[in-house]
Scaffold this motif. Sequence first.
Motif, short mmCIF file in Angstrom:
data_model
loop_
_atom_site.label_atom_id
_atom_site.label_comp_id
_atom_site.label_asym_id
_atom_site.label_seq_id
_atom_site.Cartn_x
_atom_site.Cartn_y
_atom_site.Cartn_z
N UNK A 97 0.84 -1.21 0.00
CA UNK A 97 0.00 0.00 0.00
C UNK A 97 0.87 1.26 0.00
N UNK A 98 0.54 2.18 -0.87
CA UNK A 98 1.29 3.43 -0.93
C UNK A 98 1.16 4.21 0.37
N UNK A 146 -1.12 16.60 1.86
CA UNK A 146 -1.41 17.78 1.04
C UNK A 146 -0.26 18.79 1.09
N UNK A 147 0.43 18.85 2.21
CA UNK A 147 1.52 19.82 2.37
C UNK A 147 2.90 19.15 2.41
N UNK A 186 -8.57 18.88 1.60
CA UNK A 186 -7.20 18.38 1.83
C UNK A 186 -7.02 16.95 1.34
N UNK A 187 -8.07 16.14 1.41
CA UNK A 187 -7.96 14.77 0.91
C UNK A 187 -7.72 14.75 -0.60
N UNK A 195 -3.67 13.82 -4.97
CA UNK A 195 -2.83 14.27 -6.08
C UNK A 195 -1.36 14.14 -5.72
N UNK A 196 -1.03 14.41 -4.47
CA UNK A 196 0.36 14.27 -4.03
C UNK A 196 0.79 12.80 -4.06
N UNK A 197 -0.10 11.89 -3.73
CA UNK A 197 0.23 10.46 -3.82
C UNK A 197 0.54 10.06 -5.24
N UNK A 198 -0.20 10.61 -6.19
CA UNK A 198 0.08 10.34 -7.60
C UNK A 198 1.46 10.87 -7.97
#
Length: 700
Positions: free
Chosen positions: A444-445, A473-474, A548-549, A554-557
């Motif tokens: 899992x990422x 997110x940050x 924020x989710x 997008x940050x996980x991508x």
Amino acid sequence: MTRRLIRSALLTTVFGLGFATAALADASFVIIQNGENVGHVEVVETAADKGKTLNIDYVVDDNGRGPKHKQTITLNDKGLPVAGTVAGTSLMGGAVNETFAIKGTTFTWSSQADSGKMALKAPKIYIVNDSNPYDLAIYARYLLTQPNQTAETLPGGSARLQAIKTLDVGQGDQAIAVTIYRLDGLDLAPAYILLDEQNELFAAGNMVRKGYEAEIKALGKLNSELEAERQKTLQAELGHRFDGPVRIKNVRVLDPKTGRLSALSSVVVNGDTIATILPEAEAATNAPKDETIIDGEGGTLVPGLHDMHSHTTRSSGLFLLASGVTSVRDMGNDNGFLDTQIRLMNEGTVAGPRIVRNGFIEGKSPYSANHGFVVSSLDEAMKAVRWYADHGYYQLKIYNSFNPDWIPAVAAESHRLGMDVVGHIPAFYSPDRGMKDGYDEITHINQLVLGWLLKDGEDTRTPLRLTALARAATLDLNSAPVQASVATMKAQGMGLDTTAVIVERLMLSRAGKVNPADAWYLKNMPIGYQRYRKRTYVPLKDAAEDASYFTAFDKLVDIMKMLHDNGIQLLPGTDDTLGFSVKRELELYVKAGMTPAEALKVGTYDMEVYLGRDQQLGTIERGKLADFFLVKGDPTQDLSALRETRMVLKGGFVYFPNEIYDALGITPFTTAPTVTKPDSPVAASDHSDHGESDGAHFHY
């Protein structure tokens, strides 16, 4: 609680013959997983005007998660629900606040999935969206009063009940006679429900009447056997075998290693092996007369897809095959069940992909996931490792409550016996320490990313392992901790089982909306499943937290892109049982910067290299096993072409997804190709000789 457990529990009930004269007594049930009590359902009845009201308390706490809500539901004198409320929290802590009412011929409702108002011309049963196991008691009592035990449901669909068999359960003075029923229409798979002679609920799935906990193992075996028989019947109807070679003509063959398509060709399969591949012009003039011909009509043959994070169930096989998923890595299961399922698949008795087994090992705690081996000492852990090695498991998977201090010794023993070590990062541990102690792959990422987000002492055995992702997110991807972890992964040849699709669902699903992961197929699914997918899983305190989710995902991508650019092996997994999710996982890889052709290579050939089977599988070549599927378009240009899967070959069987979906209550997405037997044209639905026809669980 695993999704399979939750959805199985939702299909548990008590049925009465003629509700108006049958009293519903107070009732108590327990939910058991792998010998552990993980929840309960308590029902209290009170009188109401011309009917009765049930107050139902539903609590599940398995692996640090589970629904917890209270329901009040009022029934009229015919046993039909006319009003109700549900309040509490769902699987991962999302808020539940559901209401419905029928007044005269007007029906109004509001749930996580949907809301509305409609006029009723005839009585129908409202199916509670955030349900509890006892709800189907109400539905079924009404069904038993209807012709053919069938009725329309609200806000859509229908349900049907049928008796299967009678048997005795319990010992001594506790022995009672029960009848087992099957309930169809409310979900992707039926429920098997045991009722006593007074037509009161005895057991269903993991749930049993309080005081009869000792019977749950035998009842679980019974449920499994009944579903196995159903799957055997489906395989006999849907798995085609043809006499002599099968020629698939007018197709372009994808070579995943180069990302290119061939010119129009014919591919001949003999048994389960690819016999010849020739240019179409040459093949058309030299084809033997004893072959079954399948016209690919200019479509593309793609090597079978892989789900590298799956949890096999009795019913998952056909869903996966229908999407072209011909191989899975099972990341933790009931070991005895899995071995039986593999045997049945190898015999051709039931349908399903090839299964690579990973051994699941967990530590004992109040948050334990109760599957595989749950151990309380290093000695027990070492014995479990040796058991998995002796039984031929491919890798060892470590889970949330495992004692981090045992990992170096367990990893060393696992490696000595030839098994890699993969898994979650246990609570109060870190990915960096795991890589040092012997991990070969992280599962899992989010399990990787949490190492950059958590504070000391935070417990990931709870839903925090999901909700803390909002902090991404940050996250600065150029920060020293992030870059240090990436450098270690690259240096050690680490892999990451991303399961981005399930993280996307859990982070971005919102009440009443269709998640991007499900948008293309959901309208074709049974209405119960459609509503199940329109829920909020995470608790949200305000609009800022909500947003924020989305920023965090997008940050996980971006993180997946960074890892791929650094040469770190990404493994496409889903933690799901539907092949649709594999396709979305690959679409997320494209979103992370891969070309469609690169994503296809990762989902096909690269996984066979990873599993050490690329000499037999992973490409469409002469002499290799014929595991591949047919699509209409060119997926190297647009992965959405994978959605229109027209035919699948695996293990010597030919499957047509339109037939599978029709049999499973799903609207088909495309048509089957034309099939012509020697000297006799036939439709794809004409069944040839099939030969002899004798959680899963989710750990996100």
